[in-house]
Design an enzyme around this catalytic site. Sequence first.
Site, short mmCIF file in Angstrom:
data_model
loop_
_atom_site.label_atom_id
_atom_site.label_comp_id
_atom_site.label_asym_id
_atom_site.label_seq_id
_atom_site.Cartn_x
_atom_site.Cartn_y
_atom_site.Cartn_z
N GLN B 586 0.28 -1.34 -0.01
CA GLN B 586 0.32 -0.24 -0.01
C GLN B 586 0.92 1.33 -0.42
O GLN B 586 0.28 2.13 -0.19
CB GLN B 586 -1.26 0.00 0.88
N CYS B 587 2.18 1.09 0.51
CA CYS B 587 3.11 2.38 0.33
C CYS B 587 3.29 2.89 -1.04
O CYS B 587 3.75 1.66 -2.09
CB CYS B 587 4.30 2.14 1.35
N THR B 588 3.76 3.79 -1.16
CA THR B 588 4.21 4.25 -2.60
C THR B 588 5.17 3.93 -3.10
O THR B 588 6.31 4.17 -1.79
CB THR B 588 3.94 5.55 -2.56
#
Lengths: 264, 721
Positions: B586-588
């Site tokens: 989910q992290c960029t």
Amino acid sequence: METDGTLLGPSTFEECCALFAEAWENTNAGDGSVWSWLTPSRRNGEEHLAAGFLVLERFPIFSSQTDGANRDESLSWEREQEGLLEEYPPLSSRTLQEDSAVDALAASAHDPQRSLKFLDLHIVYSPSYRVPVLYLRCYRSDGKELSWDDFDGILPSKQEKKSQTLETFMSQEEHPHLRRPWFAIHPCQTAELLCLMHQQAEGNFTNNAQELLSTSCPQSSYISSHKTAVGNRRSTLLRYMLGWFSVVGAAVGVKLPLEVFRQI
Amino acid sequence: MASTTSTTAPGAEGVLQFQPLQSTVDSTFWMELANNKLEKYRLSEEPCTLQGYYTPARSSAVSAPLQLTSTSLALDGDAPSAAPGGPQPYIAWGSLYNVNTLDRFKSFDRERIMAKASEEIWCDIRSGAACANPALLNRFVVYTFADLKRYSFYYWFAFPALVPPAPMRAAQIGSLDAALGADLAAAVVQASESWRGACTDATPAPAWLVWLPGTNRSSEITASPLTDWAALQERDGEVILAFCDPCNLPSNPGWPLRNLLLLAAAQWGSRAVRVVCAREKAGRLDPTFSLMVDAVLPEVPAAWPAAADHPPSQEVEDPAAVPAMAVPKTLGWEVNARGRMGPRCVDLGPTMDPTQLATQAVDLNLKLMRWRVLPELNTEMLAATKCLLLGSGTLGCAVARTLQGWGFRHITMVDNGKVSYSNPVRQSLFEFEDCKNGGRPKAEAAAERLKAIFPGVKAAGEQLHIPMPGHNVSPQEEGAVMRDVARLEELVLEHDAVFMLMDTRESRWLPTVLCAHHEKIGINCALGFDGYVVMRHGHGLSKSTDDVAEGVGEASCSSAPRLGCYFCNDVVAPIDSTRDRTLDQQCTVTRPGLAPIAGALAVELLVTLLHHPQGDKAAADTASSEASPESPLGLVPHQIRGSIAHLNQLLIHGPAFKQCTACSPQVVQEWRTDSQRLVMRACNEPKYLEDLTGLTAMHTEVDSAMEAWGDEDENSDEDDF
Ligand SMILES: [Zn+2]
């Protein structure tokens, strides 16, 4: 001679300033206002600057009653406050008497002093362009400095609405010695300004002055080509300064009288 | 009312009229006063000594003012300090009364300070002190109030002039050389200049005597101090009074002559005196500019003024407060900028207030761009355009900073997250401190930092969760979710442009619907690992026309087809893209240079669009429109897709998709019918949006719709977050 074509070294700049100030004063070009050479103590990192700069303070200029600046002024918060204070407290009988004193000259409705503004002009050496740069500020008699927009109707090049107007050349820059934002005629535009001057020559200059200046275009390398005699050097430097100032000065409404060119 | 400037006015025949002194205050004086108020006076209202500067008139166009500068306050009765540049000016001593509030200023007893100054002047005249030091005749008073919150100053000057028993008259007024002849005038000037040159005092005397030899003209013309008056009377010749005259007018002397003439009448018993009003040209006293006045003075008896002439304000109960001698009436309050009796006010905010200084500098910078490069640049319009930034992460920070660079003044940051330790290195509005203690809310921290960078910005931060299709909402949560929906709608309504900068695809759905419904400019920006897409949404669906009923895949009011939104090239409804991912996913995960590039492009796209004559209805520019773009700032493409790996950038365009799950008429119509039903069903029913738009039923149309995207490349590594 520490000039390189049309470029000045810092000490030649100082020499130019002295000649310019002298010619100005000799011919009363400023109607009583004279230039003085200021030498602020240099701080670290300012070794590249000239030892000082040339200052003309409180040069009076007038704006017409109908211009934008005055219209805005009459609507300003300040004038509003003053209007409120005039009514409070009620004028005493003494003040009324004062208002009608027979031996005090009353301020008339068309008092030019009312639309009076002052210009401070500084001629500062630009180490990067190696040319003189004109810094300026304009203020009212109560000390308030005019903003960019207030210059409307005061400086001739904004009034005339020429295609190439002052704003093309003027910007806000940090004053190298005072380290505060001042308005400046940017040196990179000096050549364009000269061209503009030649276009407007009929309006601002007589043919005579034009002739005197004809060899003074900074784009030519006349400084280096006139190195011979002391007298030549003097007139070369003075011609350079007068040529330069006749352009930037005219842009801010300070014109050189014809007599000053006879000092060359 | 004597509003006349002429000496020939009825009733004023021959009356000598003096031009009042005019105050001029340099901004450096106000700055010094502000400093002193903060560091020295604090709440004290004790008067302090001032030195004002004036010169002889030097310009025929304007009189010389009494000037206050930063050095005016630099002393308290000590020796005068360095005066401003140019030839040494004359000094007038003043008393400054600074009060602490506007009310105190309004009710200030100005007659008391005027009375005090005039008493001092009169005492100095009677005692002979003023004869020895004529500068004492030019005392002035000023009372001020410094409003340091507003950087405004209120002030009123008085230049006290004692009123003689009867008006002074002028038998003759003219230029000095006309009155004396050129040679004599030049000699008078010469004598005055050498006398002044020989004066070693720090403050030159503003008045002096010139002695002209009598019948036997063998002696030289000399100048000498006022104290020589009696001695000079013994000699054969004429004694002329001279003073430094700030007035420029051809037939009036300046204010300082008033008290000087009163001294002549009261102390020397003169009934007639010739006066040189000394003025300068080119730095020297000038015989043509200077005036000669033949003054006729009233008789001033030794006992004048009688106690009965006492101004009423001085009749106080306390006998000790009554001055030792009666004092003449006084006038001299300066008129304000409107020419009326009243104080003046000056607002120095633009010079002294750092915030205003920054605002001007930023404005000017942009105006320079207009003047020098882009005459069509409308900086005022940009400053007035309100931007809503949904997402305050890497993209949100990059977009906000670039907006500030363009001079946008209204920026609202929205996010529901908190600043975490990994954020500051990539998200330019945050610092390490923001991460501590669980992290500050991102939107709030970002807005605060925008104001710290430039206080002229109107920045707000809003912590808000944006409902997403496919993210189930339980009945208990429904109220809270609908409150968020309502708040988001309010925000969209309040702004002109909406940036969608979130890190999930489906959170862009509701803002897209709202932009289509409220006809707001939508700018979308999404990042892959090394690719980005920046796009503008097609214009919204007007409520006033039948756009919705018609179905607006095709042109409605303009020839250009309505452009698509972020979801128009999808054939499936947005679903919960976070559900099956680990936290890491989910992290960029993008190359760090990408967000600044894409964020800056998004803002540049908006700026170019705003300058397009058709605004957000502008047809999509392609690379082939390069020759003559309609916006003065250049191309207004629909989408910009770029890859940092291939270092390329493509301009892509596509029309709105009739079955789009976000911007199609069906969805917007459903929002207008029942927004709550639309949101709740979209969140809770996976197939709802596809059913609503006809996607499910019209699967065959998908293929043909996709064919419309003919020039789109297979940019499959572009991912959304
Ligand atoms: Zn769409």
